[in-house]
Design a protein around this motif. Sequence first.
Motif, PDB file in Angstrom:
ATOM      1  N   ASP A 258       0.997  -4.913   4.325  1.00  0.00           N
ATOM      2  CA  ASP A 258       1.593  -4.622   5.626  1.00  0.00           C
ATOM      3  C   ASP A 258       3.119  -4.739   5.599  1.00  0.00           C
ATOM      4  O   ASP A 258       3.734  -5.139   6.588  1.00  0.00           O
ATOM      5  CB  ASP A 258       1.039  -5.563   6.704  1.00  0.00           C
ATOM      6  CG  ASP A 258      -0.431  -5.313   6.999  1.00  0.00           C
ATOM      7  OD1 ASP A 258      -0.905  -4.200   6.720  1.00  0.00           O
ATOM      8  OD2 ASP A 258      -1.096  -6.238   7.490  1.00  0.00           O
ATOM      9  N   GLY A 259       3.740  -4.416   4.477  1.00  0.00           N
ATOM     10  CA  GLY A 259       5.191  -4.466   4.384  1.00  0.00           C
ATOM     11  C   GLY A 259       5.746  -5.710   3.733  1.00  0.00           C
ATOM     12  O   GLY A 259       6.925  -5.751   3.382  1.00  0.00           O
ATOM     13  N   THR A 260       4.944  -6.745   3.559  1.00  0.00           N
ATOM     14  CA  THR A 260       5.382  -7.927   2.819  1.00  0.00           C
ATOM     15  C   THR A 260       5.203  -7.650   1.332  1.00  0.00           C
ATOM     16  O   THR A 260       4.087  -7.380   0.885  1.00  0.00           O
ATOM     17  CB  THR A 260       4.574  -9.173   3.225  1.00  0.00           C
ATOM     18  OG1 THR A 260       4.795  -9.446   4.609  1.00  0.00           O
ATOM     19  CG2 THR A 260       4.991 -10.375   2.401  1.00  0.00           C
ATOM     20  N   ARG A 261       6.278  -7.713   0.556  1.00  0.00           N
ATOM     21  CA  ARG A 261       6.244  -7.378  -0.860  1.00  0.00           C
ATOM     22  C   ARG A 261       5.955  -8.614  -1.717  1.00  0.00           C
ATOM     23  O   ARG A 261       6.460  -9.708  -1.439  1.00  0.00           O
ATOM     24  CB  ARG A 261       7.562  -6.782  -1.320  1.00  0.00           C
ATOM     25  CG  ARG A 261       8.173  -5.780  -0.372  1.00  0.00           C
ATOM     26  CD  ARG A 261       7.453  -4.443  -0.407  1.00  0.00           C
ATOM     27  NE  ARG A 261       8.323  -3.417   0.158  1.00  0.00           N
ATOM     28  CZ  ARG A 261       7.951  -2.508   1.033  1.00  0.00           C
ATOM     29  NH1 ARG A 261       6.694  -2.456   1.426  1.00  0.00           N
ATOM     30  NH2 ARG A 261       8.805  -1.620   1.493  1.00  0.00           N
ATOM     31  N   ILE A 262       5.171  -8.407  -2.745  1.00  0.00           N
ATOM     32  CA  ILE A 262       4.871  -9.455  -3.716  1.00  0.00           C
ATOM     33  C   ILE A 262       5.124  -8.871  -5.101  1.00  0.00           C
ATOM     34  O   ILE A 262       4.568  -7.823  -5.447  1.00  0.00           O
ATOM     35  CB  ILE A 262       3.408  -9.944  -3.616  1.00  0.00           C
ATOM     36  CG1 ILE A 262       3.109 -10.521  -2.232  1.00  0.00           C
ATOM     37  CG2 ILE A 262       3.111 -10.978  -4.691  1.00  0.00           C
ATOM     38  CD1 ILE A 262       2.419  -9.560  -1.293  1.00  0.00           C
ATOM     39  N   THR A 263       5.976  -9.507  -5.889  1.00  0.00           N
ATOM     40  CA  THR A 263       6.252  -9.044  -7.243  1.00  0.00           C
ATOM     41  C   THR A 263       5.503  -9.918  -8.240  1.00  0.00           C
ATOM     42  O   THR A 263       5.437 -11.143  -8.092  1.00  0.00           O
ATOM     43  CB  THR A 263       7.755  -9.090  -7.549  1.00  0.00           C
ATOM     44  OG1 THR A 263       8.245 -10.406  -7.330  1.00  0.00           O
ATOM     45  CG2 THR A 263       8.515  -8.111  -6.659  1.00  0.00           C
TER      46      THR A 263
END
Length: 337
Positions: A258-263
């Motif tokens: 939902d738009g929260t990025r996780i690398t």
Amino acid sequence: MRAQVPAPLRWLPLAAKPRETETVPRQPITVLGECVADAFVQPQRSSPGELTLKVHAGGGPANTAVGLARLGTPTRFLGRLSEDTFGRLFRTHLTASGVDLAHSVNAPEPSTLAVAELSPDGHAAYSFHAEGTADWQWHPAELAAVPLSGTACVHTGSLALVREPGGPAVEEFLARAAGNATVSIDPNVRPLLVDPARYRERLARWCELADLLRLSADDLALLLPGVSPEAACDRWHRAGVRLVVVTLGEHGALASLDGTRITVPAVPVEVVDTVGAGDAFTAGLLHHLGERGLLGGRLDSLTAPDVSAACAYAARVAALTCAAKGANPPWARQLTV
């Protein structure tokens, strides 16, 4: 359309701690798609005027089903399996890995053959022999007969979803499954067999159906040339997908919830070849989510730390696959070493 409004953009590192969860019964997953005979060129064993091939059972969805079952997820594979020599190889390979074939179809058409040649860095280049083969001939009645009660997730993609005549029947099956199960799609673009424009035409519909979209950087370049992974994630969120994961090879993966990025960084490994690595990542991702009881609906209870932990686990599964020849995903016991 199950459109989602992206949350304010945030970036989370891999170190985000997953929430504590209780042990839950393992959630069954259904995988639908092709099983392909991957014939690898063996130049060191070939003589002048001859070509030696070594054949493995492959195909993106089948590889994912094998990976899931080996990790311990109850896995059912829906495929149209030929009665020919390769079809017998597929059945042996899948059942030996613990995959349930009770609802696969015994198909009269021949199996699909892919001839693969490995580059020095372990990447495979394919030529396909797929006209009139079994994998894409789904009839609506064949899938209508498949019960969906108890299935927490349906995963599909690749050629069975985009090729005619079976593609529309597979989409209809996904629409039926979406009532209660999480829908996961891996486009796995194969430009030698299907014009990427065809994938682009169908992608909006797939985003309406999917809760999870997993694709590679190569897929992204073919689907949305010149578009960054972050911009692509936002586009697909607006189209209805809650979780998008783009695998980036040796650069790890980018996930967007939902738009929260996780690398997620890649796990260092001595690469034998990269065949089936993306499929193994998908298997690890779905297994980890299912083991924590997070599948079975629209991923409404999923959090960014859940995604971070699942992607880290999936990266380990993919790395172990790269350390073995061919699409040979690890067993659960290998993840504990």
